[in-house]
Design an enzyme around this catalytic site. Sequence first.
Site, short mmCIF file in Angstrom:
data_model
loop_
_atom_site.label_atom_id
_atom_site.label_comp_id
_atom_site.label_asym_id
_atom_site.label_seq_id
_atom_site.Cartn_x
_atom_site.Cartn_y
_atom_site.Cartn_z
N HIS A 109 0.80 -1.23 0.00
CA HIS A 109 0.00 0.00 0.00
C HIS A 109 0.83 1.28 0.00
O HIS A 109 0.56 2.22 0.74
CB HIS A 109 -0.96 0.00 1.17
CG HIS A 109 -2.07 -1.00 1.06
ND1 HIS A 109 -2.50 -1.50 -0.15
CD2 HIS A 109 -2.84 -1.60 2.02
CE1 HIS A 109 -3.49 -2.37 0.06
NE2 HIS A 109 -3.71 -2.45 1.36
N HIS A 179 -9.75 2.30 0.27
CA HIS A 179 -9.65 1.17 1.19
C HIS A 179 -10.71 1.25 2.30
O HIS A 179 -10.40 1.03 3.47
CB HIS A 179 -8.25 1.11 1.79
CG HIS A 179 -7.80 -0.26 2.18
ND1 HIS A 179 -8.54 -1.07 3.03
CD2 HIS A 179 -6.69 -0.98 1.84
CE1 HIS A 179 -7.89 -2.21 3.20
NE2 HIS A 179 -6.78 -2.18 2.48
N GLU A 319 -11.73 -3.46 -2.89
CA GLU A 319 -10.73 -2.52 -3.35
C GLU A 319 -10.53 -2.69 -4.86
O GLU A 319 -9.78 -3.56 -5.31
CB GLU A 319 -9.40 -2.76 -2.62
CG GLU A 319 -9.51 -2.78 -1.11
CD GLU A 319 -8.33 -3.48 -0.46
OE1 GLU A 319 -7.17 -3.10 -0.72
OE2 GLU A 319 -8.57 -4.44 0.30
#
Length: 355
Positions: A109, A179, A319
Amino acid sequence: MTQGKITMTTWGVMDGQEMKKFTLRNKVGQEVDVVTYGATVTAIRTPDKHGNIEDVVLGFDNVEGYQSSNNPYFGATIGRVANRIGKATFVVDGQRYHVSKNIGEDSLHGGAHGWSMKMWNATVEDDRVVMTLISPEGDEGYPGTVTTTTTFQLNDNGELCIKMKSTSPKATPINLTNHSYFNLAGHATDATELYKHVFMFNADRWTVTDSGHIPTGEIRSVENCVMDLRNATTLSDVIDKVPGGGYDYNFCLPAPYDSRKVNFVATAIHPATGRRLDVYSNQPGVQFYTSNSLPERNDTAVIGKHGAQYFKHGAFCLETQNYPDAINNKNFPNSVLRPGDIYEHIVVYKFGVKV
């Protein structure tokens, strides 16, 4: 400050910079809160079939919660690269780059200080909030200076439309996502109600991973396995059969895939309340995650909004994204943004009720 359907308040201060919270409202009683820290969705309030309004996303009451090590990216805009990069390294145009490792030997991420941890600038344009971030050359090890806007818009059809656009004067991988952690029974209701959710996916394949959730490069059919969610499936019927203690896998939309179109991705329904979420996107994949890394029931909970206790399987994420580690798998869709091109990611979360 109020502009149209949008209200702005001061939400805190970080490094001398004022953080802002924007509340978007529509005519059917739905509200969405977004903040400039991480371009984060902090609340989505939507009615059930009886008109009872609940907040259906997990989060914290203040920025200290979002800055804490207990925050598993609740509601954030993830970048430069969502999901994982194997061994935290890749090659672009013959040059190897090393990005920050923050999950073992891999990068997750965006790295140790990704975009979810940065302050974004924000303006209100008509009925939308536009947040902007400039990520400089070398940010977390990535090439190129990337300019990104994330736009939030809530319409009267219950659609939260998030548009993410990026440009760069130098070739660099880009794979953004939102997210948000959803529980349509209400953010504080935990796994008991999550297991009752019914899911249906527009996905006929999935990307196989190793034990560290790094793709092996194999794209496998969902046929005859627990990954087949093409028909309505109650989560409690399948979650115990999923390798790794729950879903944390990328599902692939059917080919041929056209990024110029916004396609149906998935539906989630909580039958008791009737709340329904339909997801649409122009991305080729979606990471389905059932909050497997939140604490077990016998551990210390993550304390969220209004003192809510968050535990394992207390929420789900959808996502929308490119395939994980696409930069290191030539058979995956291209993830390199080149000079003169525009990366554009659209995801629509549509909230309603099924009576």
